[in-house]
Design a protein around this motif. Structure first.
Motif, PDB file in Angstrom:
ATOM      1  N   MET A   1       0.846  -1.191   0.000  1.00 55.78           N
ATOM      2  CA  MET A   1       0.000   0.000   0.000  1.00 55.78           C
ATOM      3  C   MET A   1       0.889   1.252   0.000  1.00 55.78           C
ATOM      4  N   PRO A   2       0.693   2.198  -0.904  1.00 55.30           N
ATOM      5  CA  PRO A   2       1.510   3.419  -0.935  1.00 55.30           C
ATOM      6  C   PRO A   2       1.423   4.172   0.396  1.00 55.30           C
ATOM      7  N   TYR A   3       2.509   4.875   0.734  1.00 52.23           N
ATOM      8  CA  TYR A   3       2.539   5.581   2.014  1.00 52.23           C
ATOM      9  C   TYR A   3       3.470   6.783   1.955  1.00 52.23           C
ATOM     10  N   ALA A   4       3.205   7.732   2.853  1.00 54.48           N
ATOM     11  CA  ALA A   4       4.074   8.887   3.058  1.00 54.48           C
ATOM     12  C   ALA A   4       4.717   8.732   4.428  1.00 54.48           C
ATOM     13  N   LEU A   5       5.971   9.133   4.549  1.00 61.99           N
ATOM     14  CA  LEU A   5       6.771   8.859   5.739  1.00 61.99           C
ATOM     15  C   LEU A   5       7.209  10.135   6.431  1.00 61.99           C
ATOM     16  N   GLY A   6       7.006  10.193   7.747  1.00 58.90           N
ATOM     17  CA  GLY A   6       7.521  11.288   8.559  1.00 58.90           C
ATOM     18  C   GLY A   6       8.598  10.763   9.489  1.00 58.90           C
ATOM     19  N   VAL A   7       9.708  11.479   9.593  1.00 56.00           N
ATOM     20  CA  VAL A   7      10.838  11.050  10.424  1.00 56.00           C
ATOM     21  C   VAL A   7      11.232  12.183  11.354  1.00 56.00           C
ATOM     22  N   ASP A   8      11.412  11.846  12.617  1.00 54.51           N
ATOM     23  CA  ASP A   8      11.860  12.811  13.630  1.00 54.51           C
ATOM     24  C   ASP A   8      13.113  12.257  14.270  1.00 54.51           C
ATOM     25  N   ILE A   9      14.249  12.889  14.013  1.00 57.96           N
ATOM     26  CA  ILE A   9      15.520  12.453  14.581  1.00 57.96           C
ATOM     27  C   ILE A   9      15.931  13.451  15.654  1.00 57.96           C
ATOM     28  N   GLY A  10      15.817  13.031  16.905  1.00 54.39           N
ATOM     29  CA  GLY A  10      16.212  13.874  18.018  1.00 54.39           C
ATOM     30  C   GLY A  10      17.622  13.557  18.471  1.00 54.39           C
ATOM     31  N   GLU A  11      18.069  14.287  19.467  1.00 55.24           N
ATOM     32  CA  GLU A  11      19.404  14.047  19.990  1.00 55.24           C
ATOM     33  C   GLU A  11      19.556  12.635  20.534  1.00 55.24           C
ATOM     34  N   SER A  12      18.492  12.101  21.130  1.00 55.52           N
ATOM     35  CA  SER A  12      18.573  10.794  21.779  1.00 55.52           C
ATOM     36  C   SER A  12      17.838   9.694  21.032  1.00 55.52           C
ATOM     37  N   PHE A  13      16.668  10.022  20.459  1.00 60.09           N
ATOM     38  CA  PHE A  13      15.844   8.983  19.852  1.00 60.09           C
ATOM     39  C   PHE A  13      15.336   9.402  18.467  1.00 60.09           C
ATOM     40  N   THR A  14      15.099   8.402  17.651  1.00 57.25           N
ATOM     41  CA  THR A  14      14.543   8.589  16.305  1.00 57.25           C
ATOM     42  C   THR A  14      13.191   7.896  16.236  1.00 57.25           C
TER      43      THR A  14
END
Length: 357
Positions: free
Chosen positions: A1-14
């Motif tokens: 299924m097609p999808y759009a991806l959001g990524v949050d890379i913080g200092e400690s966790f992704t």
């Protein structure tokens, strides 16, 4: 299924989240699992003996073993002319961040069975053209040439279900905190009106809890072993304290297993929420004052305060804010992935616009 991806890379966790498309209909943002035991993965990269880069839970295990090939802290150094050196190899910080994004994108492709239609990536508030340009260049060099970049506070506001046009917020992560004011217009992107950065996070609360446990042990131990403050023993104690701190967000008491060198090894030290709050209050006071200052200096009073970031689940955070501000508190059920879900919504919007154009 097609999808759009959001990524949050913080200092400690992704963290990462997706919006899936079924025909012309899209789902809302859903957090995806990056770690074996939790949705988030540590923002660490391991350099293998062959020079390949890896991330995930295995890297965290290697960190405890002390391999000396762990890269960290690169998010805040984007655009820095001084490279990061590990095991004799040099890396630009922006290349490491781009590599971590690539690793997340590739992992989602394996999980979903196909590549995403669009990626949106958060970045610290206040980044200017130099840092953004350096990151864009690094992403293009590894084949990610159509990534939408947006400030972390804007992503958090995107994920907020409230209809308020003006929000204050506190993003309390593992090792950093951002207090902010954002405006959510009826149309167009969220605007970050003001923000302040602080080197305070959940790790500082963990430090305080480790010190508390060490003090309790120290009263019965005249001479701790040399590796009590470093090495695998210290790493395990810290992880146990982190786990206890997280459990105290949901319950009034938690236990910390005592290390082997404690007189009562094999047993556990009980810690109450009240004890943790007493330790945490002076640590969090500066960030709460920052939030109050942003609200008081704003032209209008915000409708609510949005709490995001894994450490924001600590009940004392909301308690200290409500002591100073007569504003509703908006709590996210998954505060560690709020920004990632907001980024997924932005990626979904960009994908819809591209398809419709």
């Amino acid at each position: 299924m097609p999808y759009a991806l959001g990524v949050d890379i913080g200092e400690s966790f992704t963290s990462a989240a997706v919006c899936r498309r079924d025909g012309s209909a899209w789902t809302g943002p859903l957090t995806v699992r990056l770690g074996a035991r939790s949705p988030s993965a540590a923002s660490l990269i391991e350099l293998s003996p062959t020079g390949a880069l890896h991330t995930g839970d295995g890297v965290r295990a290697d960190e405890a073993a002390g391999t000396g090939r762990i890269l960290r802290g690169f998010v805040r150094r984007i655009g820095d002319d001084v490279p990061m050196v590990v095991d004799g190899r040099s890396y630009r910080p922006q290349d490491l961040l781009a590599a971590l994004v690539r690793l997340v994108v590739d992992r989602l492709r394996e999980q979903e069975g196909e590549a995403c239609e669009q990626v949106a990536l958060t970045h610290p508030a206040g980044w200017g053209p130099h840092r953004l340009g350096a990151l864009f260049e690094a992403l293009r060099e590894i084949g990610l040439d159509d990534v939408v970049l947006l400030p972390g506070p804007a992503a958090a506001a995107e994920a907020c279900a409230a209809s308020a046009a003006l929000l204050a917020g506190c993003d309390l992560g593992g090792s950093a905190c951002t207090t902010f004011l954002v405006r959510r217009p009826a149309r167009g992107p969220v605007e970050v009106l003001a923000h302040e950065e602080h080197a305070v996070g959940g790790a500082d609360l963990d430090d305080a809890l480790v010190a508390h446990v060490r003090a309790a042990i120290g009263r019965a131990v005249s001479e701790p072993p040399p590796d009590a403050d470093s090495g695998p023993v210290a790493v395990l104690l810290r992880r146990d304290c982190t786990g206890a701190r997280e459990r105290l967000s949901e319950q009034d008491e938690a236990e910390v297993p005592l290390p082997w060198w404690a007189p009562d090894a094999g047993r556990a030290l009980p810690v109450t929420r009240a004890e943790l709050s007493a330790m945490a209050r002076p640590i969090l006071r500066g960030t709460v004052e920052s939030l109050v200052r942003l609200v008081e200096e704003g032209e209008q009073e915000p409708a609510a305060v949005l709490l995001v970031g894994g450490a924001a689940a600590t009940p004392l955070v909301a308690e200290m804010i409500t002591e100073r501000l007569a504003l509703p508190i908006l709590r996210d059920d998954e505060p560690q992935s709020t920004a990632a879900r907001g980024a997924a919504l932005v990626a979904r919007r960009a994908s819809m616009h591209r398809v419709g154009s």
